[in-house]
Design a protein around this motif. Sequence first.
Motif, mmCIF file in Angstrom:
data_model
loop_
_atom_site.group_PDB
_atom_site.id
_atom_site.type_symbol
_atom_site.label_atom_id
_atom_site.label_comp_id
_atom_site.label_asym_id
_atom_site.label_seq_id
_atom_site.Cartn_x
_atom_site.Cartn_y
_atom_site.Cartn_z
ATOM 1 N N ASP A 357 0.809 -1.212 0.000
ATOM 2 C CA ASP A 357 0.000 0.000 0.000
ATOM 3 C C ASP A 357 0.845 1.265 0.000
ATOM 4 O OD1 ASP A 357 -2.292 -1.498 0.025
ATOM 5 O OD2 ASP A 357 -2.492 -1.451 2.213
ATOM 6 N N SER A 358 2.080 1.185 0.509
ATOM 7 C CA SER A 358 2.893 2.397 0.698
ATOM 8 C C SER A 358 4.221 2.393 -0.024
ATOM 9 C CB SER A 358 3.150 2.611 2.205
ATOM 10 O OG SER A 358 1.953 2.633 2.936
ATOM 11 N N VAL A 359 4.616 1.274 -0.600
ATOM 12 C CA VAL A 359 5.958 1.138 -1.163
ATOM 13 C C VAL A 359 5.876 0.881 -2.664
ATOM 14 C CG1 VAL A 359 8.144 -0.109 -1.067
ATOM 15 C CG2 VAL A 359 6.814 0.232 1.021
ATOM 16 N N THR A 360 6.667 1.652 -3.427
ATOM 17 C CA THR A 360 6.709 1.502 -4.880
ATOM 18 C C THR A 360 8.142 1.302 -5.334
ATOM 19 O OG1 THR A 360 4.791 2.958 -5.136
ATOM 20 C CG2 THR A 360 6.132 2.572 -7.090
ATOM 21 N N LEU A 361 8.333 0.347 -6.230
ATOM 22 C CA LEU A 361 9.630 0.090 -6.849
ATOM 23 C C LEU A 361 9.610 0.631 -8.276
ATOM 24 C CD1 LEU A 361 12.433 -1.328 -7.108
ATOM 25 C CD2 LEU A 361 11.171 -3.364 -7.858
ATOM 26 N N GLY A 362 10.626 1.394 -8.632
ATOM 27 C CA GLY A 362 10.749 1.900 -9.989
ATOM 28 C C GLY A 362 12.070 1.494 -10.612
ATOM 29 N N LEU A 363 12.015 1.000 -11.841
ATOM 30 C CA LEU A 363 13.209 0.615 -12.592
ATOM 31 C C LEU A 363 13.135 1.243 -13.973
ATOM 32 C CD1 LEU A 363 13.189 -3.225 -11.769
ATOM 33 C CD2 LEU A 363 14.583 -1.479 -10.650
ATOM 34 N N GLY A 364 14.249 1.789 -14.458
ATOM 35 C CA GLY A 364 14.211 2.414 -15.772
ATOM 36 C C GLY A 364 15.575 2.497 -16.414
ATOM 37 N N TYR A 365 15.553 2.591 -17.741
ATOM 38 C CA TYR A 365 16.783 2.681 -18.528
ATOM 39 C C TYR A 365 16.559 3.673 -19.655
ATOM 40 C CZ TYR A 365 20.466 1.364 -21.858
ATOM 41 O OH TYR A 365 21.525 1.385 -22.715
ATOM 42 N N LEU A 366 17.509 4.600 -19.848
ATOM 43 C CA LEU A 366 17.425 5.596 -20.907
ATOM 44 C C LEU A 366 18.762 5.701 -21.627
ATOM 45 C CD1 LEU A 366 15.501 8.487 -19.097
ATOM 46 C CD2 LEU A 366 14.571 6.881 -20.778
ATOM 47 N N ALA A 367 18.677 5.773 -22.950
ATOM 48 C CA ALA A 367 19.870 5.918 -23.783
ATOM 49 C C ALA A 367 19.887 7.301 -24.401
ATOM 50 C CB ALA A 367 19.902 4.845 -24.861
ATOM 51 N N ASP A 368 21.049 7.914 -24.397
ATOM 52 C CA ASP A 368 21.168 9.288 -24.864
ATOM 53 C C ASP A 368 21.212 9.386 -26.387
ATOM 54 O OD1 ASP A 368 21.208 11.936 -24.171
ATOM 55 O OD2 ASP A 368 23.390 12.089 -24.121
ATOM 56 N N ASP A 369 21.769 8.375 -27.044
ATOM 57 C CA ASP A 369 21.970 8.434 -28.495
ATOM 58 C C ASP A 369 21.303 7.261 -29.188
ATOM 59 O OD1 ASP A 369 23.734 10.729 -28.254
ATOM 60 O OD2 ASP A 369 25.228 9.330 -27.483
ATOM 61 N N ALA A 370 20.084 6.943 -28.778
ATOM 62 C CA ALA A 370 19.409 5.772 -29.329
ATOM 63 C C ALA A 370 19.139 5.904 -30.819
ATOM 64 C CB ALA A 370 18.091 5.524 -28.583
ATOM 65 N N GLU A 371 19.020 7.146 -31.307
ATOM 66 C CA GLU A 371 18.726 7.345 -32.719
ATOM 67 C C GLU A 371 19.967 7.207 -33.604
ATOM 68 O OE1 GLU A 371 19.946 11.309 -31.091
ATOM 69 O OE2 GLU A 371 18.723 9.603 -30.439
ATOM 70 N N GLU A 372 21.152 7.149 -32.988
ATOM 71 C CA GLU A 372 22.385 6.998 -33.752
ATOM 72 C C GLU A 372 22.634 5.524 -34.072
ATOM 73 O OE1 GLU A 372 24.046 9.503 -34.835
ATOM 74 O OE2 GLU A 372 22.988 11.071 -33.693
ATOM 75 N N ILE A 373 22.909 5.232 -35.336
ATOM 76 C CA ILE A 373 23.080 3.846 -35.762
ATOM 77 C C ILE A 373 24.264 3.189 -35.062
ATOM 78 C CG2 ILE A 373 23.609 2.356 -37.740
ATOM 79 C CD1 ILE A 373 22.071 4.258 -39.494
#
Length: 564
Positions: A357-373
């Motif tokens: 009820d009170s605790v949330t887990l967050g996980l995430g990943y982001l790439a800075d140059d994903a559009e670059e081949i």
Amino acid sequence: MSRQDSDLRTPLFPDGLANQDIAPTNVGWKLSHMTFNHPTTADTALFTSTPPPLVSTKNALRSSNRPITTEQYSLLLKLQQRYTSHPNLTTKSPNNRRKFAIALQSTIDRIFDSQAAISRPDLAAIEELKTAFAPELATLPNRETRKKSADRFANSEIYVSGQSCVSNCLPNKHHTIRSIPAKISNTQPAAPTTPAGKTTYPIGTKLSGEVLLSGVAIGGNPIADEDNNDRHIAAGYRARLNINTSFTGFDRLRIRFQKSDIPGVNRVTGSDMSRLSYQGNTEDRVELTRLEYRFPIDNKTEIFATAKGGNLSHFGDSLNPHLDSSSEGTISRFGVRNPIYRQGRGSGFGITHKLGDSVTLGLGYLADDAEEIDAGLFGGAYGAIAQITYQPNPQFGIGVNYIKSFNRLDTNTGSDRANDPFDDNSNAIVADAFGVQSSMQISPNIYLGGWAGLTRAQAMDLPRNPTANIFNWAATLSLVDISGKNSLAGIIIGQPPKVTHNQFTANGVSFSDPDTSLHIEAFYRWPIAENISTTAGVLVITNPDHNATSDTTYVGVIRTLVEF
């Protein structure tokens, strides 16, 4: 819907049961946004079919001894989750088929009154429950009488063998319902949320936008920098258009276009510490700055994917209420959130999951140059976050997080050395950051908050892989509605990111920051009209760039926001 069509609901159950509006379980309903598809003949049969035969009181009493099965409970729960919102399932109570029937009738009434499109499997589920509980439904009072007692069942609660049940109930268990006093008005329901805090959105597409106008004045001698300009007084604008689309009522696709021309204060002062939260220049182009989609996969879990404009705070609450908006909150970039959240941006994905009820887990990943081949999603700069947030009530929250990044150390909030502690000699900087942030409402109008962040950066391509420690902190105060609705005063005091220890040396001297800067900010926002507000603020940076030889920087702003 015409009055004549509305009257078709009368034969749903005997005694005109469908003509009454009963509040649903534990939540305020908000289904006016759902789209209505005109029902087919099969669909309409649900609401116009011949009523179940009247049963004797003796048969009704006998049926009340039959337990409520897991399948019946699950069917009702799924209908509520899909077409209304999720009940708060707690508290033990005796098994009561009549109260289950009332919850069932309330759900059907709400589905029909909302004019929501109903799938054929759900029509079959409703018909199955109607048949199973026909004796109890036949004994319910008429719709007009039910209206008077609707609040009694606004917070119905379902219990499984001594324990509360949300969605994954054990098989072969019987379910009971208990009604508790309603806390939500039938006439003015609150926006529905799930036990996991899932947000609902209007189905369809909604456009919203804003235009921000700002004037800036800068005082103090700037730090010498070849990129400096001498515009100490300037003005500019930022325009945004948001396109929000929801397909189910629980998901959201957001597209944002932006055009801006607000001078970079840091280019005048020579330090990122004085950077504004909303500055930027698209050079007369309209740019796509946000493309993201979020959707739930169950009561507790939400998936987030972004192709443009993602930041790590999407996966973990920065717990900086009222101040974290670049349009209406703090005037500085540093004051928006703990800078370590800025060690990841761009394209990626993540998940938030309710552990209780009170605790949330967050996980995430982001790439800075994903559009670059040559880089793609996993071959270039990136930031990844894991965060645990504890919020036992709306008045208090605390979160701790860990961020792993590669070549994403520059947050544009601290000193030059904090942005690059290896003096542009490394192209492979791995960083581990640890943060804690918290907010507490100490009165209806006063919020206290703050954060601390520590980053350990290491140059993997330099001899002996030198490391550097970077630290920042802040304390915040928010005064909400102090002079009228939507007014806000804010104070932020802190230390922008500073290199406190560094194994890397330049000319035989540790490349650490020699002194300590203080960030001192105050602003006040007052509403002019319903969709127009103006903010006046001042920002003071002592010892800019953590260097006592630099003169104090003063920045004053006027910011007006028009929303539409």
